[in-house]
Design a protein around this motif. Structure first.
Motif, PDB file in Angstrom:
ATOM      1  N   PRO A 234     -10.637  19.220  16.488  1.00  0.00           N
ATOM      2  CA  PRO A 234     -11.500  18.577  15.696  1.00  0.00           C
ATOM      3  C   PRO A 234     -10.384  19.719  14.727  1.00  0.00           C
ATOM      4  O   PRO A 234      -9.459  20.303  14.289  1.00  0.00           O
ATOM      5  CB  PRO A 234     -12.446  18.538  15.156  1.00  0.00           C
ATOM      6  N   VAL A 235     -10.113  18.540  13.282  1.00  0.00           N
ATOM      7  CA  VAL A 235      -9.203  19.141  12.272  1.00  0.00           C
ATOM      8  C   VAL A 235     -10.156  18.470  10.861  1.00  0.00           C
ATOM      9  O   VAL A 235     -10.605  17.163  11.138  1.00  0.00           O
ATOM     10  CB  VAL A 235      -7.924  18.461  12.018  1.00  0.00           C
ATOM     11  N   VAL A 236      -9.374  18.354  10.127  1.00  0.00           N
ATOM     12  CA  VAL A 236     -10.704  17.701   8.855  1.00  0.00           C
ATOM     13  C   VAL A 236      -9.312  17.715   8.109  1.00  0.00           C
ATOM     14  O   VAL A 236      -8.546  18.578   7.664  1.00  0.00           O
ATOM     15  CB  VAL A 236     -11.360  18.927   7.710  1.00  0.00           C
ATOM     16  N   VAL A 237      -9.127  16.621   7.941  1.00  0.00           N
ATOM     17  CA  VAL A 237      -7.440  15.645   6.535  1.00  0.00           C
ATOM     18  C   VAL A 237      -8.733  15.917   5.330  1.00  0.00           C
ATOM     19  O   VAL A 237      -9.432  14.527   5.179  1.00  0.00           O
ATOM     20  CB  VAL A 237      -7.375  14.428   6.767  1.00  0.00           C
ATOM     21  N   MET A 238      -8.880  15.755   4.363  1.00  0.00           N
ATOM     22  CA  MET A 238      -9.403  16.348   3.038  1.00  0.00           C
ATOM     23  C   MET A 238      -7.904  15.927   1.491  1.00  0.00           C
ATOM     24  O   MET A 238      -7.584  17.075   1.682  1.00  0.00           O
ATOM     25  CB  MET A 238     -10.216  17.278   3.068  1.00  0.00           C
ATOM     26  N   GLY A 239      -8.486  15.427   0.864  1.00  0.00           N
ATOM     27  CA  GLY A 239      -7.917  15.468  -0.291  1.00  0.00           C
ATOM     28  C   GLY A 239      -8.524  14.083  -1.401  1.00  0.00           C
ATOM     29  O   GLY A 239      -9.118  13.409  -0.694  1.00  0.00           O
TER      30      GLY A 239
END
Length: 246
Positions: A234-239
């Motif tokens: 799992p990853v978080v893609v944030m912005g």
């Protein structure tokens, strides 16, 4: 002669009105058909629009898509409302074959001053990017986390903080920004130096912006802890939305 002229005038006027009303009737028909379709009117809504590309995570541009590890099958996308906004929305997607499918979404908060592509300690902005999610913990007992979970009273927020913040770290998931993966979230090691910030987590929400973390409700955190699977990388893609699309 006067009477005949009046009849011709009436005919011309009627014809003119018909000509004017014809396009209005056509417009009304389009709007009526769209409205009549309601939630089931997929054909009327999708007419002329390209089908969504499910091989992509919605709202994420090529640069950040390329940064998602090839083997990742779980993405938590955090869509910030604006560069200087503390409000965001978190959405969990899972990949099945080549298709990304939305699982669930929640309101969230990010850094109180918004977002940055060059995060530094104390700037009160959350870093934009793609980060792995490998370790979890908190004050409360493990709710069934698939990620390695460290329970410790050391996570507790200082009692000199506002009471509304006391439960921020009941559950946390480390965002792997300037930290060593595989260690508890509160491990102080910062490989890129302290000036680059660190200790950035997914944690419990207190109703407003954070120092740099992303905060969600307790039910959301429990769901993520029970769902994020190390085998799915799992990853978080944030912005903020503009940076995410760029």
């Amino acid at each position: 002669m006067h009477s005949g002229s009046g009849v011709r005038h009436a005919i011309v006027t009627t014809a003119a009105l018909v000509g004017l009303l014809a396009p209005l009737t056509a417009l009304s028909g389009c709007a009526g058909a769209h409205h009549a379709g309601g939630d089931g009117g997929a054909d009327s809504r999708s007419a002329g629009r390209p089908a969504p590309d499910r091989t992509r995570v919605p709202g994420i541009g090529d640069r950040l898509l390329r940064a998602i590890p090839a083997g990742s099958r779980q993405v938590l996308a955090v869509y910030g409302e604006g560069r200087d906004s503390a409000d965001s929305t978190a959405v969990l997607y899972t990949r099945h074959g080549t298709s990304w499918q939305r699982v669930r979404g929640w309101p969230a908060h990010n850094g109180k001053k918004g977002w940055t592509t060059d995060h530094h300690e104390g700037d009160n902005r959350s870093p934009v990017g793609v980060f792995t999610l490998t370790d979890a913990g908190g004050v409360l007992p493990d709710p069934g986390s698939r990620l390695p979970y460290t329970r410790s009273a050391a996570f507790a927020a200082p009692r000199w903080w506002a009471r509304s913040h006391w439960h921020d770290f009941d559950y946390v998931i480390a965002i792997d920004y300037n930290r060593v993966e595989g260690r508890p979230p509160d491990d102080p090691a910062r490989p890129e130096g302290r000036e680059k910030g660190g200790g950035i987590w997914l944690h419990m929400d207190h109703g407003s912006g954070t120092s740099a973390c992303v905060s969600l409700s307790k039910p959301a955190m429990e769901y993520l802890l029970r769902t994020l699977d190390p085998d799915s990388r799992p990853v978080v893609v944030m912005g903020d939305r503009a940076h995410l699309k760029g």
